[in-house]
Write an enzyme that holds these catalytic residues in place. Structure first.
Site, PDB file in Angstrom:
ATOM      1  N   ASP A 340       0.832  -1.207   0.000  1.00 51.80           N
ATOM      2  CA  ASP A 340       0.000   0.000   0.000  1.00 51.80           C
ATOM      3  C   ASP A 340       0.868   1.260   0.000  1.00 51.80           C
ATOM      4  O   ASP A 340       2.027   1.231   0.407  1.00 51.80           O
ATOM      5  CB  ASP A 340      -0.900   0.017   1.244  1.00 51.80           C
ATOM      6  N   GLU A 341       0.267   2.346  -0.450  1.00 49.07           N
ATOM      7  CA  GLU A 341       0.839   3.694  -0.332  1.00 49.07           C
ATOM      8  C   GLU A 341       2.319   3.757  -0.729  1.00 49.07           C
ATOM      9  O   GLU A 341       3.143   4.278   0.009  1.00 49.07           O
ATOM     10  CB  GLU A 341       0.675   4.209   1.103  1.00 49.07           C
ATOM     11  N   VAL A 342       2.637   3.218  -1.879  1.00 54.17           N
ATOM     12  CA  VAL A 342       4.028   3.253  -2.327  1.00 54.17           C
ATOM     13  C   VAL A 342       4.274   4.566  -3.070  1.00 54.17           C
ATOM     14  O   VAL A 342       3.744   4.777  -4.153  1.00 54.17           O
ATOM     15  CB  VAL A 342       4.341   2.042  -3.241  1.00 54.17           C
TER      16      VAL A 342
END
Ligand SMILES: *[C@@H]1O[C@H](CO)[C@@H](O)[C@H](O)[C@H]1NC(C)=O
Ligand SMILES: *[C@@H]1O[C@H](CO)[C@@H](O)[C@H](O)[C@H]1NC(C)=O
Ligand SMILES: *[C@@H]1O[C@H](CO)[C@@H](O)[C@H](O)[C@H]1NC(C)=O
Ligand SMILES: *[C@@H]1O[C@H](CO)[C@@H](O)[C@H](O)[C@H]1NC(C)=O
EC number: 3.2.1.52
Length: 550
Positions: A340-342
């Site tokens: 997530d949220e890279v």
């Protein structure tokens, strides 16, 4: 103390019971709850019937077991635990023993033994393990065709769920100072709607001591949740011992905020005794800054510390080493690889990463995909099914391994999209099932339906369940349990009980009084669950009042 029915009447009740055992049950009568008529079951069983009798339960209740799995130590240990929960009033045991000595022939309890029948001797705990059970409670009688109280299950884990329900039928009566079961005879035939019913804990944003994790696990079993999703490490800290790369846990907040391999194994063992799987998470390539404290080579550069360096084989060697170490600890078939949220911005301005991207003609998004897929292959090579947060599906779903389980958090219809592409999905929408969102009241948690918008039955099956997430930025030991409870229970009933039962009627009448009761049951068992009616989660009550109405 119990109502004495004429024998014939009892026989009739028993006969009707025996019929309902072998044929399909009528749908449960509408649940009408009154403050003065316990018991209140949570989560509501799939099918049940009850009567009008009150039965007393012997404080020296004995356990008899049958079936291939009846002798399992998991069953024995659970029985002993529940005895402690059911008979918590110390004077009760003592005074009733005294009474028995004095009036030996006069004191008779209706329920003197609990029979647990477990058909399978397998203690394998995996996704989809049979958690169904049948629970019968009726007066002991010469003509009785069933034992006074009987739990029958295919597996030990079904027996555990049945024991929880049995314990919820038992109420302490302060006038007779004895434990009683109201509304007997009971016939309950129960099984979960979803096979995956999770709770996430986050031990990177704040360290949670092993004893606290155990308290959380124990409390999960009261609501029949069955997966602890352990988000062990994140950018802030790396508390986990990894023998293959022993410097990693230098990324812990302090040398006292760590988990040894033995701690983790003990948590898994403790959870298994309660029918709960532990799914470990290693969030890559973002959310991983803390790894570089022990191994700075994992950082693309000192000013670019995450995502992890995609260019080096060392990065994947470390992931492989961690997974090899974790494989020995976590037997559950799922392993969570985050994703997530890279934010790849700093990859693009780090010279050697930029050159590597250029050499492969990769955009930074390609590189993220390359990272996630390579990590998936490592997990698969260790015989794990990978779970990833939904961004991996939204960005490059067509390239994900088809075995991937997609975990929702961000977009409300992502499970709908993922199952349409044949992926399995776990529902955890942040608007409702993120427990760190303190402004979501219990009824919004309760009314959130994982299958909304999914109509095709074969696609519905791919939604394996849901998970409430207790992110740890603003929750540590001082508040974690009262932030989890009671709202996690609202989701637990949504995931366990039938869709009809949780979707029909006015939940202020059908669910709220039972949830109040369940919250107080948690309190009675030492779990500091917060008031149900809070306008803001985990706050103390706003004024004086009963536990059953706040
Ligand atoms: C890195 O790993 C890949 C895949 O295993 C391999 O093909 C490559 O030769 C390795 N590179 C180096 C420099 O060792
Ligand atoms: C690269 O970008 C990141 C984020 O945009 C920034 O924090 C960092 O200082 C930059 N590094 C260099 C070497 O320019
Ligand atoms: C690089 O990738 C782009 C799109 O991904 C493609 O259009 C282009 O032909 C590629 N260039 C080379 C030299 O392979
Ligand atoms: C549900 O029941 C409560 C309590 O009786 C009542 O105040 C509320 O208006 C009802 N809600 C609906 C939608 O009927």
């Amino acid at each position: 103390m119990a109502l004495n029915l004429p024998l014939l009447n009892t026989l009739l009740i028993l006969l009707s019971l025996s019929i309902t055992i072998t044929t399909s049950l009528p749908s449960p009568s509408p649940v009408t709850i009154h403050q003065d008529s316990p018991p209140y079951l949570w989560p509501l069983p799939a099918k049940f019937t009850s009567g009008e009798e009150t039965l007393s339960v012997d404080p020296a209740l004995s356990l008899t077991v049958a079936g291939n799995g009846g002798g399992s130590p998991i069953v024995r240990a659970a029985f002993d635990r529940y005895m402690g929960m059911i008979f918590k009033h110390a004077y009760n045991r003592a005074s009733s023993l005294l009474t028995r000595i004095r009036f030996l022939s006069m004191v008779e309890y209706d329920i003197t033994s609990l029979k647990i029948i477990v058909h399978s001797d397998s203690e394998e705990l995996q996704l989809g393990v049979d958690e169904s059970y049948t629970l019968m409670v009726s007066k002991k009688n010469e003509l009785s065709i069933v034992a006074a109280a009987t739990i029958e299950a295919n597996t030990v884990y079904g027996a555990l769920r049945g024991l929880e329900t049995f314990s919820q039928l038992c109420a302490f009566d302060y006038l007779t100072k004895s434990v009683q079961i109201y509304k007997a005879p009971w016939f309950i035939q129960d099984k979960p709607r979803f096979q995956y019913r999770g709770l996430l804990i986050d031990t990177s944003r704040h360290f949670l001591p092993v004893d606290v994790i155990k308290q959380i696990i124990e409390s999960m079993s009261f609501a029949k949740l069955n997966v602890l999703h352990w988000h062990i490490v994140d950018e802030q800290s790396f508390p986990f011992e990894t023998p293959t790369y022993p410097n990693l846990w230098k990324g812990a907040y302090s040398r006292w905020e760590r988990y040894t391999v033995e701690d983790a194994s003990e948590i898994v063992r403790f959870a298994k005794m309660r029918g709960i799987n532990v799914m470990a998470e290693l969030d890559v390539p973002g959310h991983a800054e803390s790894w570089g404290t022990g191994y700075p080579d994992l950082w693309p550069s000192p000013s670019c510390r995450e995502p992890l360096d995609v260019t080096k084989n060392f990065t994947f060697d470390v992931i492989s080493g961690i997974l090899a170490d974790m494989r020995k600890i976590f037997p559950f078939e799922f392993f969570h690889l985050g994703g997530d949220e890279v934010n790849t911005d700093c990859w693009k301005n780090t010279t050697h990463v930029k050159e590597w991207l250029h050499g492969r003609n990769f955009t930074s998004k390609d590189a993220d995909k390359y990272f996630v897929l390579r990590a998936q292959q490592i997990a698969i090579s260790k015989n794990w099914t990978p779970v990833n947060w939904e961004e991996t599906f939204s960005s490059f779903g067509k390239d994900l391994d088809p075995r991937t389980v997609v975990q929702n958090w961000l977009v409300s219809d992502i499970c709908q999209k993922a199952v349409a592409k044949g992926f399995r999905c776990i529902f955890s929408n942040q608007g409702y099932w993120y427990l760190d969102h303190l402004d979501v009241p219990w009824d919004e948690v309760y009314n959130t339906e994982p299958l909304n918008g999914i109509h095709d039955p074969s696609q519905q099956k791919l939604v394996i369940g849901g998970e409430v997430c207790m992110w740890g930025e603003t929750a540590d030991t001082s508040v974690v349990l009262q932030t989890i409870w009671p709202r996690a229970a609202a989701a637990a009933e949504r995931m366990w009980s039938t869709r009809e039962a949780v979707s029909k009627g006015n939940i202020t009448l059908t669910a709220l009084p039972r949830l109040h009761y369940f919250r107080c049951l948690l309190n009675n068992r030492g779990v500091p669950a917060a008031p149900v009616d809070n306008w803001y989660a985990r706050r103390p009550p706003s004024g004086p009042g009963s536990c059953y109405a706040q």
